[in-house]
Design a protein around this motif. Structure first.
Motif, PDB file in Angstrom:
ATOM      1  N   ASP A  12      68.437  90.577  26.613  1.00 54.42           N
ATOM      2  CA  ASP A  12      69.727  90.795  25.939  1.00 54.42           C
ATOM      3  C   ASP A  12      69.903  92.218  25.414  1.00 54.42           C
ATOM      4  O   ASP A  12      70.441  92.421  24.324  1.00 54.42           O
ATOM      5  CB  ASP A  12      69.876  89.790  24.783  1.00 54.42           C
ATOM      6  N   SER A  14      71.532  96.171  26.018  1.00 54.95           N
ATOM      7  CA  SER A  14      72.822  96.563  26.591  1.00 54.95           C
ATOM      8  C   SER A  14      72.764  97.901  27.326  1.00 54.95           C
ATOM      9  O   SER A  14      73.792  98.464  27.673  1.00 54.95           O
ATOM     10  CB  SER A  14      73.895  96.588  25.502  1.00 54.95           C
ATOM     11  N   GLY A  36      72.457  87.668  30.505  1.00 55.26           N
ATOM     12  CA  GLY A  36      73.670  87.043  29.981  1.00 55.26           C
ATOM     13  C   GLY A  36      74.747  88.059  29.662  1.00 55.26           C
ATOM     14  O   GLY A  36      74.717  89.207  30.130  1.00 55.26           O
ATOM     15  N   TYR A  37      75.680  87.642  28.834  1.00 57.62           N
ATOM     16  CA  TYR A  37      76.836  88.491  28.521  1.00 57.62           C
ATOM     17  C   TYR A  37      76.475  89.870  27.966  1.00 57.62           C
ATOM     18  O   TYR A  37      77.096  90.865  28.350  1.00 57.62           O
ATOM     19  CB  TYR A  37      77.780  87.772  27.555  1.00 57.62           C
ATOM     20  N   PRO A  38      75.537  89.982  27.000  1.00 55.91           N
ATOM     21  CA  PRO A  38      75.293  91.309  26.422  1.00 55.91           C
ATOM     22  C   PRO A  38      75.016  92.363  27.501  1.00 55.91           C
ATOM     23  O   PRO A  38      75.597  93.446  27.491  1.00 55.91           O
ATOM     24  CB  PRO A  38      74.071  91.086  25.513  1.00 55.91           C
ATOM     25  N   VAL A  40      75.358  92.062  31.011  1.00 54.88           N
ATOM     26  CA  VAL A  40      76.331  92.144  32.114  1.00 54.88           C
ATOM     27  C   VAL A  40      77.633  92.800  31.659  1.00 54.88           C
ATOM     28  O   VAL A  40      78.218  93.625  32.379  1.00 54.88           O
ATOM     29  CB  VAL A  40      76.575  90.745  32.725  1.00 54.88           C
ATOM     30  N   LEU A  41      78.087  92.499  30.456  1.00 55.81           N
ATOM     31  CA  LEU A  41      79.325  93.128  29.971  1.00 55.81           C
ATOM     32  C   LEU A  41      79.123  94.625  29.748  1.00 55.81           C
ATOM     33  O   LEU A  41      80.041  95.425  29.916  1.00 55.81           O
ATOM     34  CB  LEU A  41      79.810  92.458  28.679  1.00 55.81           C
ATOM     35  N   ASP A  60      72.933  83.574  32.630  1.00 53.03           N
ATOM     36  CA  ASP A  60      73.282  82.748  31.469  1.00 53.03           C
ATOM     37  C   ASP A  60      74.726  83.015  31.071  1.00 53.03           C
ATOM     38  O   ASP A  60      74.982  83.814  30.172  1.00 53.03           O
ATOM     39  CB  ASP A  60      72.314  83.071  30.323  1.00 53.03           C
ATOM     40  N   PHE A  61      75.653  82.338  31.749  1.00 53.24           N
ATOM     41  CA  PHE A  61      77.056  82.486  31.363  1.00 53.24           C
ATOM     42  C   PHE A  61      77.578  81.227  30.663  1.00 53.24           C
ATOM     43  O   PHE A  61      78.776  81.099  30.428  1.00 53.24           O
ATOM     44  CB  PHE A  61      77.907  82.859  32.583  1.00 53.24           C
ATOM     45  N   LYS A  62      76.680  80.295  30.383  1.00 54.42           N
ATOM     46  CA  LYS A  62      77.047  79.046  29.690  1.00 54.42           C
ATOM     47  C   LYS A  62      78.436  78.585  30.121  1.00 54.42           C
ATOM     48  O   LYS A  62      79.347  78.404  29.312  1.00 54.42           O
ATOM     49  CB  LYS A  62      76.959  79.226  28.171  1.00 54.42           C
TER      50      LYS A  62
END
Ligand code: O7E
Length: 221
Positions: A12, A14, A36-38, A40-41, A60-62
């Motif tokens: 996680d 960035s 996950g988001y942290p 990939v974004l 992990d995109f839940k």
């Protein structure tokens, strides 16, 4: 996904360079990397392919939407090179089926969140966690996500699903769970984030947790 070290890195961070360096450093101690988001974004979906050089990637995109949207999301995730996707179970059987259908087209895996590890996870999700675990088993998911912060819940869920599904368990270290306790309770893999990527020496931190798991499996835990 092969069960060797029984550990999954939750990456996680960035920063792309930092992510690649940590992944390379700890790859010998982990069976997969959870992205996950942290990350990939911050860096873009291409990071999945770059990290796949070091270990299988769990995206992990839940995923938690209606079946059609779930289908579209999962397609993008697998096209990006992920080996597995994490989806929420509370959206119901049709939404989960949509993810499993796409995963089987790509010959990839689906993990279903049955209960979450943080204190708030006990508020709404825990009371339906066992029903979600049963549903995931009937739907043919590859595995479940269950909380390392509550090994007794992992034990209970393992009892419900038997050996049909795998269990991956987040909450080790920074959230208070112990890797050896969760493996003893029946988890196939522990998921570890901050205790590794925030450590001064991530490789040493990963090696220590891997040794703890190994000792538990040898019966010395
Ligand atoms: O606490 P850490 O830093 O070791 O990170 C734990 C990771 O697991 C982090 O990415 C978080 O988003 C995730 N996680 C939980 O901590 N608790 C849960 O209940 C579920 C997840 C999760 O990843 O769900 C899918 C596995």
């Amino acid at each position: 996904m092969e069960r060797k070290t029984r550990m999954i890195l939750a990456l996680d961070v960035s920063d792309r360079e930092e992510a690649l360096k940590i992944a390379e450093d700890v790859s010998e101690f982990v069976d997969a990397i959870k992205v996950g988001y942290p990350l990939v974004l911050a860096t873009g979906l291409e990071i999945i392919r770059e990290l796949a050089e070091f270990a299988p990637i769990i995206a992990d995109f839940k995923v938690a939407d209606i079946p059609n949207t779930n289908r579209l999301i999962c397609k993008q995730v697998f096209e990006a090179g992920a080996d597995a996707v994490i989806v929420q179970g509370f959206t119901g059987r049709d939404s989960l089926d949509a993810c499993i259908e796409v995963a089987s087209e790509y010959r990839r895996d689906v993990f279903v969140v049955s209960e979450m590890s943080h204190p708030g996870g006990a508020e709404f999700l825990q009371p339906v966690g066992e029903a979600i675990a049963r549903m995931a088993s009937e739907a043919g998911a590859f595995g479940l996500v269950a909380p390392a912060t509550r090994p007794e819940r992992v034990k209970k869920i393992r009892k419900i699903i038997g050996d049909k599904l795998t269990i991956i368990s987040p909450g080790v270290g920074a959230q208070g769970g112990r890797a050896s306790d969760v493996i003893a309770a029946g988890a196939d893999w522990v998921i570890v984030g901050r205790s590794i990527y925030k450590a001064e020496l991530p490789k040493e931190a990963a090696s220590e947790i891997a040794a703890e798991i190994e000792a538990e499996l040898r019966g010395e835990g």
